[in-house]
Design a protein around this motif. Structure first.
Motif, mmCIF file in Angstrom:
data_model
loop_
_atom_site.group_PDB
_atom_site.id
_atom_site.type_symbol
_atom_site.label_atom_id
_atom_site.label_comp_id
_atom_site.label_asym_id
_atom_site.label_seq_id
_atom_site.Cartn_x
_atom_site.Cartn_y
_atom_site.Cartn_z
ATOM 1 N N GLN A 1 0.830 -1.205 0.000
ATOM 2 C CA GLN A 1 0.000 0.000 0.000
ATOM 3 C C GLN A 1 0.863 1.253 0.000
ATOM 4 N N GLU A 2 1.971 1.231 0.740
ATOM 5 C CA GLU A 2 2.894 2.372 0.727
ATOM 6 C C GLU A 2 3.502 2.564 -0.657
ATOM 7 N N GLU A 3 3.871 1.449 -1.289
ATOM 8 C CA GLU A 3 4.439 1.531 -2.634
ATOM 9 C C GLU A 3 3.419 2.107 -3.616
ATOM 10 N N LEU A 4 2.157 1.686 -3.490
ATOM 11 C CA LEU A 4 1.102 2.224 -4.349
ATOM 12 C C LEU A 4 0.955 3.726 -4.158
ATOM 13 N N ALA A 5 1.038 4.189 -2.929
ATOM 14 C CA ALA A 5 0.876 5.612 -2.647
ATOM 15 C C ALA A 5 2.010 6.433 -3.267
ATOM 16 N N ARG A 6 3.186 5.815 -3.454
ATOM 17 C CA ARG A 6 4.325 6.516 -4.046
ATOM 18 C C ARG A 6 4.379 6.398 -5.567
ATOM 19 N N THR A 7 3.766 5.372 -6.119
ATOM 20 C CA THR A 7 3.843 5.114 -7.556
ATOM 21 C C THR A 7 2.819 5.971 -8.295
ATOM 22 N N GLU A 8 3.258 6.606 -9.364
ATOM 23 C CA GLU A 8 2.351 7.426 -10.162
ATOM 24 C C GLU A 8 2.055 6.742 -11.497
ATOM 25 N N SER B 1 -2.728 4.681 -5.419
ATOM 26 C CA SER B 1 -3.854 4.628 -4.492
ATOM 27 C C SER B 1 -4.993 5.552 -4.925
ATOM 28 N N GLY B 2 -4.836 6.229 -6.069
ATOM 29 C CA GLY B 2 -5.931 6.996 -6.647
ATOM 30 C C GLY B 2 -5.940 8.492 -6.361
ATOM 31 N N ASP B 3 -4.888 9.029 -5.749
ATOM 32 C CA ASP B 3 -4.840 10.472 -5.478
ATOM 33 C C ASP B 3 -4.365 11.223 -6.718
ATOM 34 N N LEU B 4 -5.121 12.220 -7.130
ATOM 35 C CA LEU B 4 -4.758 13.034 -8.293
ATOM 36 C C LEU B 4 -3.536 13.876 -7.955
#
Length: 111
Positions: A28-35, A52-55
């Motif tokens: 989940q941390e990796e997803l939050a960093r990956t664009e 994680s879906g943040d614009l």
């Protein structure tokens, strides 16, 4: 054969669950960093979101800007963000899917 009269080793199950939880948190941390990027209008509008879906970003080519037709531009922005989010969901499946399957194989867990 499971030692102890057919009962699973609770300590071992707890260790497996803890490791899977740690692996899930790391993913989940990796997803939050990956664009990831999505685009619309042949690349006239590009949206960047995290896994994680943040614009995170939006790039609009000047050729897409027509003061007389802001509706089309709005549609392109929405389409680009949706495409980026679809790419983020696919990335989530790739990163989290195997972990969720692993949790589903553990006795006593509701997955």
């Amino acid at each position: 054969m499971i030692p102890g009269g057919g009962q699973p080793n609770m300590q071992q199950l707890l260790q497996q669950a803890q490791k899977m939880q740690q692996d899930l948190a790391a993913a989940q941390e990796e997803l939050a960093r990956t664009e990831v990027e999505g685009q619309a209008g042949g690349g006239l509008v590009k949206a960047t979101v995290t896994g994680s879906g943040d614009l995170r970003g939006l790039v609009i080519d000047p050729g897409a800007v027509d003061p007389e037709d802001t509706e089309t531009l709005a549609d392109l922005v929405v389409a680009a963000v949706q495409a980026a989010n679809e790419n983020a969901q696919q990335l989530q499946q790739e990163k989290l899917g195997p972990l969720a399957q692993g949790l589903g194989g553990m006795p006593g867990l509701p997955f």
